[in-house]
Write a protein that holds these residues in place. Structure first.
Motif, PDB file in Angstrom:
ATOM      1  N   VAL A 123      -2.039 -29.971 -25.026  1.00  0.00           N
ATOM      2  CA  VAL A 123      -1.005 -28.878 -25.823  1.00  0.00           C
ATOM      3  C   VAL A 123      -0.919 -29.543 -27.223  1.00  0.00           C
ATOM      4  O   VAL A 123      -0.933 -28.739 -28.286  1.00  0.00           O
ATOM      5  CB  VAL A 123       0.227 -28.634 -25.083  1.00  0.00           C
ATOM      6  CG1 VAL A 123       1.398 -27.872 -26.069  1.00  0.00           C
ATOM      7  CG2 VAL A 123      -0.072 -27.629 -23.793  1.00  0.00           C
ATOM      8  N   GLN A 179      -2.292 -27.961 -30.771  1.00  0.00           N
ATOM      9  CA  GLN A 179      -1.408 -27.895 -31.792  1.00  0.00           C
ATOM     10  C   GLN A 179      -1.802 -28.373 -32.920  1.00  0.00           C
ATOM     11  O   GLN A 179      -1.811 -27.738 -34.056  1.00  0.00           O
ATOM     12  CB  GLN A 179      -0.043 -28.164 -31.373  1.00  0.00           C
ATOM     13  CG  GLN A 179       0.916 -27.811 -32.448  1.00  0.00           C
ATOM     14  CD  GLN A 179       2.199 -28.519 -32.279  1.00  0.00           C
ATOM     15  OE1 GLN A 179       2.238 -29.245 -31.392  1.00  0.00           O
ATOM     16  NE2 GLN A 179       3.225 -28.110 -33.125  1.00  0.00           N
ATOM     17  N   GLU A 203      -1.234 -24.377 -34.433  1.00  0.00           N
ATOM     18  CA  GLU A 203      -0.418 -23.263 -33.774  1.00  0.00           C
ATOM     19  C   GLU A 203       0.987 -24.076 -33.603  1.00  0.00           C
ATOM     20  O   GLU A 203       1.377 -25.387 -33.437  1.00  0.00           O
ATOM     21  CB  GLU A 203      -0.846 -23.493 -32.477  1.00  0.00           C
ATOM     22  CG  GLU A 203      -0.763 -22.183 -31.602  1.00  0.00           C
ATOM     23  CD  GLU A 203      -1.838 -22.216 -30.541  1.00  0.00           C
ATOM     24  OE1 GLU A 203      -0.986 -22.474 -29.303  1.00  0.00           O
ATOM     25  OE2 GLU A 203      -2.877 -22.366 -30.354  1.00  0.00           O
ATOM     26  N   VAL A 204       1.896 -23.122 -33.674  1.00  0.00           N
ATOM     27  CA  VAL A 204       3.349 -23.367 -33.315  1.00  0.00           C
ATOM     28  C   VAL A 204       3.675 -23.745 -31.806  1.00  0.00           C
ATOM     29  O   VAL A 204       3.030 -22.913 -30.832  1.00  0.00           O
ATOM     30  CB  VAL A 204       4.461 -22.476 -33.824  1.00  0.00           C
ATOM     31  CG1 VAL A 204       5.889 -22.651 -33.377  1.00  0.00           C
ATOM     32  CG2 VAL A 204       4.297 -22.123 -35.361  1.00  0.00           C
ATOM     33  N   LEU A 205       4.307 -25.011 -31.391  1.00  0.00           N
ATOM     34  CA  LEU A 205       4.163 -25.360 -30.147  1.00  0.00           C
ATOM     35  C   LEU A 205       5.172 -24.351 -29.609  1.00  0.00           C
ATOM     36  O   LEU A 205       6.593 -24.046 -29.826  1.00  0.00           O
ATOM     37  CB  LEU A 205       4.752 -26.571 -30.026  1.00  0.00           C
ATOM     38  CG  LEU A 205       4.862 -27.257 -28.728  1.00  0.00           C
ATOM     39  CD1 LEU A 205       3.570 -27.576 -28.029  1.00  0.00           C
ATOM     40  CD2 LEU A 205       5.458 -28.700 -28.751  1.00  0.00           C
ATOM     41  N   ARG A 206       4.979 -23.824 -28.525  1.00  0.00           N
ATOM     42  CA  ARG A 206       5.989 -22.802 -27.622  1.00  0.00           C
ATOM     43  C   ARG A 206       6.553 -23.604 -26.647  1.00  0.00           C
ATOM     44  O   ARG A 206       5.634 -24.245 -25.768  1.00  0.00           O
ATOM     45  CB  ARG A 206       5.196 -21.675 -27.098  1.00  0.00           C
ATOM     46  CG  ARG A 206       4.470 -20.836 -28.165  1.00  0.00           C
ATOM     47  CD  ARG A 206       3.913 -19.434 -27.593  1.00  0.00           C
ATOM     48  NE  ARG A 206       3.148 -19.879 -26.307  1.00  0.00           N
ATOM     49  CZ  ARG A 206       2.368 -19.179 -25.865  1.00  0.00           C
ATOM     50  NH1 ARG A 206       2.162 -17.989 -26.283  1.00  0.00           N
ATOM     51  NH2 ARG A 206       1.699 -19.652 -24.700  1.00  0.00           N
ATOM     52  N   GLU A 207       7.968 -23.444 -26.603  1.00  0.00           N
ATOM     53  CA  GLU A 207       8.454 -24.363 -25.399  1.00  0.00           C
ATOM     54  C   GLU A 207       8.087 -23.836 -24.106  1.00  0.00           C
ATOM     55  O   GLU A 207       7.873 -24.789 -23.099  1.00  0.00           O
ATOM     56  CB  GLU A 207      10.085 -23.984 -25.536  1.00  0.00           C
ATOM     57  CG  GLU A 207      10.879 -24.752 -24.569  1.00  0.00           C
ATOM     58  CD  GLU A 207      12.103 -24.736 -24.924  1.00  0.00           C
ATOM     59  OE1 GLU A 207      13.013 -24.678 -23.854  1.00  0.00           O
ATOM     60  OE2 GLU A 207      12.772 -24.739 -25.858  1.00  0.00           O
ATOM     61  N   ALA A 208       7.631 -22.780 -24.008  1.00  0.00           N
ATOM     62  CA  ALA A 208       7.074 -22.239 -22.632  1.00  0.00           C
ATOM     63  C   ALA A 208       5.900 -22.914 -22.202  1.00  0.00           C
ATOM     64  O   ALA A 208       5.529 -23.008 -20.935  1.00  0.00           O
ATOM     65  CB  ALA A 208       6.849 -20.583 -22.629  1.00  0.00           C
ATOM     66  N   ASP A 209       5.168 -23.356 -23.071  1.00  0.00           N
ATOM     67  CA  ASP A 209       3.883 -24.288 -22.686  1.00  0.00           C
ATOM     68  C   ASP A 209       4.126 -25.346 -21.958  1.00  0.00           C
ATOM     69  O   ASP A 209       3.145 -25.908 -21.448  1.00  0.00           O
ATOM     70  CB  ASP A 209       2.949 -24.303 -24.181  1.00  0.00           C
ATOM     71  CG  ASP A 209       2.471 -23.056 -24.683  1.00  0.00           C
ATOM     72  OD1 ASP A 209       2.243 -22.213 -24.022  1.00  0.00           O
ATOM     73  OD2 ASP A 209       1.952 -23.171 -25.878  1.00  0.00           O
ATOM     74  N   SER A 265       7.368 -26.195 -20.686  1.00  0.00           N
ATOM     75  CA  SER A 265       8.711 -26.136 -19.843  1.00  0.00           C
ATOM     76  C   SER A 265       8.536 -26.950 -18.479  1.00  0.00           C
ATOM     77  O   SER A 265       9.471 -27.822 -18.191  1.00  0.00           O
ATOM     78  CB  SER A 265       9.277 -24.881 -19.912  1.00  0.00           C
ATOM     79  OG  SER A 265       8.627 -24.088 -19.154  1.00  0.00           O
TER      80      SER A 265
END
Length: 85
Positions: free
Chosen positions: A53, A57, A62-68, A70
């Motif tokens: 991830v 990024q 890409e903006v790191l999504r917390e859902a990626d 969690s």
């Protein structure tokens, strides 16, 4: 955690310090029964997922999504707590 296990057990198992990276240190930790094999595999998978991830990024901006992350973050935190609490 990996470095802690290696340092705490290297005097009895010198081959634990053969490699410096977490992935290759987890296998001998499991083979010397410092940690269960299932935990070693799960931590290797978590490390790879986090690394993938972060690399994605970096390469795509890409903006790191917390859902990626969690689920894996939750798993690693729980292991950390069980080792250091």
């Amino acid at each position: 955690m990996v470095q802690f296990w290696v340092l705490a057990n290297a005097n009895q198992n010198p081959d634990l310090v053969t490699y410096t990276d977490n992935i290759r240190q987890l296998e001998p930790l499991a083979s010397h029964q410092v940690i269960p094999l299932e935990l070693a595999v799960a931590l290797m998978d978590a490390y790879r997922q986090l690394r993938n991830v972060l690399h994605r990024q970096t390469l795509t901006h890409e903006v790191l999504r917390e859902a990626d992350l969690s689920e894996v973050v939750s798993f690693v935190r729980s292991q950390w707590q069980s080792v250091f609490s």
